[in-house]
Design an enzyme around this catalytic site. Structure first.
Site, PDB file in Angstrom:
ATOM      1  N   GLY A   1       0.835  -1.194   0.000  1.00  0.00           N
ATOM      2  CA  GLY A   1       0.000   0.000   0.000  1.00  0.00           C
ATOM      3  C   GLY A   1       0.869   1.244   0.000  1.00  0.00           C
ATOM      4  O   GLY A   1       2.017   1.206   0.465  1.00  0.00           O
TER       5      GLY A   1
ATOM      6  N   GLN B   1       2.956  10.124   1.219  1.00  0.00           N
ATOM      7  CA  GLN B   1       4.261   9.448   1.328  1.00  0.00           C
ATOM      8  C   GLN B   1       5.204   9.817   0.193  1.00  0.00           C
ATOM      9  O   GLN B   1       6.409   9.583   0.284  1.00  0.00           O
ATOM     10  CB  GLN B   1       4.083   7.929   1.367  1.00  0.00           C
ATOM     11  CG  GLN B   1       3.435   7.437   2.654  1.00  0.00           C
ATOM     12  CD  GLN B   1       3.320   5.930   2.650  1.00  0.00           C
ATOM     13  OE1 GLN B   1       2.372   5.369   2.132  1.00  0.00           O
ATOM     14  NE2 GLN B   1       4.298   5.258   3.232  1.00  0.00           N
TER      15      GLN B   1
ATOM     16  N   CYS C   1       5.775   0.057   7.282  1.00  0.00           N
ATOM     17  CA  CYS C   1       5.407   1.217   6.469  1.00  0.00           C
ATOM     18  C   CYS C   1       6.598   1.586   5.608  1.00  0.00           C
ATOM     19  O   CYS C   1       7.735   1.592   6.088  1.00  0.00           O
ATOM     20  CB  CYS C   1       5.034   2.378   7.385  1.00  0.00           C
ATOM     21  SG  CYS C   1       4.540   3.862   6.501  1.00  0.00           S
ATOM     22  N   LEU C   2       6.346   1.904   4.333  1.00  0.00           N
ATOM     23  CA  LEU C   2       7.446   2.250   3.432  1.00  0.00           C
ATOM     24  C   LEU C   2       8.145   3.541   3.871  1.00  0.00           C
ATOM     25  O   LEU C   2       9.281   3.777   3.494  1.00  0.00           O
ATOM     26  CB  LEU C   2       6.937   2.370   1.988  1.00  0.00           C
ATOM     27  CG  LEU C   2       6.439   1.048   1.367  1.00  0.00           C
ATOM     28  CD1 LEU C   2       5.882   1.294  -0.028  1.00  0.00           C
ATOM     29  CD2 LEU C   2       7.541   0.001   1.322  1.00  0.00           C
TER      30      LEU C   2
ATOM     31  N   HIS D   1      -4.649   1.469   7.329  1.00  0.00           N
ATOM     32  CA  HIS D   1      -3.304   2.048   7.473  1.00  0.00           C
ATOM     33  C   HIS D   1      -3.104   3.180   6.453  1.00  0.00           C
ATOM     34  O   HIS D   1      -2.612   4.260   6.799  1.00  0.00           O
ATOM     35  CB  HIS D   1      -2.274   0.926   7.274  1.00  0.00           C
ATOM     36  CG  HIS D   1      -0.839   1.357   7.253  1.00  0.00           C
ATOM     37  ND1 HIS D   1       0.103   0.866   8.132  1.00  0.00           N
ATOM     38  CD2 HIS D   1      -0.167   2.214   6.429  1.00  0.00           C
ATOM     39  CE1 HIS D   1       1.275   1.425   7.861  1.00  0.00           C
ATOM     40  NE2 HIS D   1       1.155   2.238   6.827  1.00  0.00           N
ATOM     41  N   GLU D   2      -3.533   2.939   5.203  1.00  0.00           N
ATOM     42  CA  GLU D   2      -3.333   3.952   4.156  1.00  0.00           C
ATOM     43  C   GLU D   2      -4.237   5.163   4.364  1.00  0.00           C
ATOM     44  O   GLU D   2      -3.811   6.304   4.153  1.00  0.00           O
ATOM     45  CB  GLU D   2      -3.551   3.352   2.765  1.00  0.00           C
ATOM     46  CG  GLU D   2      -2.618   2.192   2.394  1.00  0.00           C
ATOM     47  CD  GLU D   2      -1.149   2.448   2.678  1.00  0.00           C
ATOM     48  OE1 GLU D   2      -0.712   3.613   2.590  1.00  0.00           O
ATOM     49  OE2 GLU D   2      -0.431   1.482   3.015  1.00  0.00           O
TER      50      GLU D   2
ATOM     51  N   HIS E   1      -2.837   7.562   6.777  1.00  0.00           N
ATOM     52  CA  HIS E   1      -1.827   8.455   6.206  1.00  0.00           C
ATOM     53  C   HIS E   1      -2.466   9.758   5.725  1.00  0.00           C
ATOM     54  O   HIS E   1      -1.854  10.822   5.811  1.00  0.00           O
ATOM     55  CB  HIS E   1      -1.130   7.793   5.003  1.00  0.00           C
ATOM     56  CG  HIS E   1       0.052   6.950   5.359  1.00  0.00           C
ATOM     57  ND1 HIS E   1       1.176   7.453   5.970  1.00  0.00           N
ATOM     58  CD2 HIS E   1       0.302   5.626   5.177  1.00  0.00           C
ATOM     59  CE1 HIS E   1       2.070   6.476   6.149  1.00  0.00           C
ATOM     60  NE2 HIS E   1       1.559   5.350   5.674  1.00  0.00           N
TER      61      HIS E   1
END
Ligand SMILES: [Zn+2]
Length: 172
Positions: free
Chosen positions: A45, A50, A94-95, A136-137, A140
């Protein structure tokens, strides 16, 4: 085109993102870039903030099995409209917080509405990993990271590691 993923801490990761009103070609290109960036990372995701774009757009694909057909989803203005009382615990990463993982408890099942890349209004029920990932996304887009669910000490430890990582990368 692959985009650069911001690493926590970054003020852009703490912002509440603006709703998308008009679907433009630029936004569709952005969504494609985000998918490319996500698959390349690799991740399941990615949210627009991000990569430094403060608009309500996320992409995800939680199909992980080798040989299974990918299922890329592009969501503009995603919104959780219902969530189960039953919860699920996943070890999240998380990226924007590379190589750090921690267990987070979230509703197990969520109903989500969004606008797809063709401008159609969609609604779907997500369960398991898909449910965790979409929540989660969406977090963000509200400036919230998975480490915000952790105890302050653990969160500070991870943040210090990320500050160190950013210093090392800046020197390299
Ligand atoms: Zn994330």
């Amino acid at each position: 085109m692959k985009r650069t993923i911001l690493i926590h801490p970054d003020p852009r990761l703490k912002k509440v993102c603006a709703p998308v009103s008009d679907l433009t070609d630029a936004l569709r290109t952005l969504a494609d870039d985000m998918l490319e960036t996500m698959y390349d990372a690799p991740g399941i995701g990615l949210a627009a903030p991000q990569i430094g774009v403060l608009e309500r757009l996320i992409v995800l694909d939680c199909v992980k099995e080798e040989g299974e057909t990918p299922r890329p989803l592009i969501m503009f203005n995603p919104q959780v409209i219902a969530s189960s009382e039953e919860t699920n615990v996943y070890e999240e990463g998380c990226l924007s917080i590379p190589d750090q993982y921690a267990e987070v408890t979230r509703p197990k099942v969520v109903d989500v509405t969004w606008m797809d890349e063709k401008g159609n209004q969609r609604q779907e029920t997500f369960d398991g990993l898909w449910a965790t990932c979409v929540q989660h996304e969406i977090d963000h887009l509200n400036g919230k990271l998975f480490i915000d669910y952790l105890k302050p000490l653990k969160r500070q430890m991870i943040t210090r590691k990320m500050q160190k990582l950013k210093r090392e990368r800046a020197r390299a």
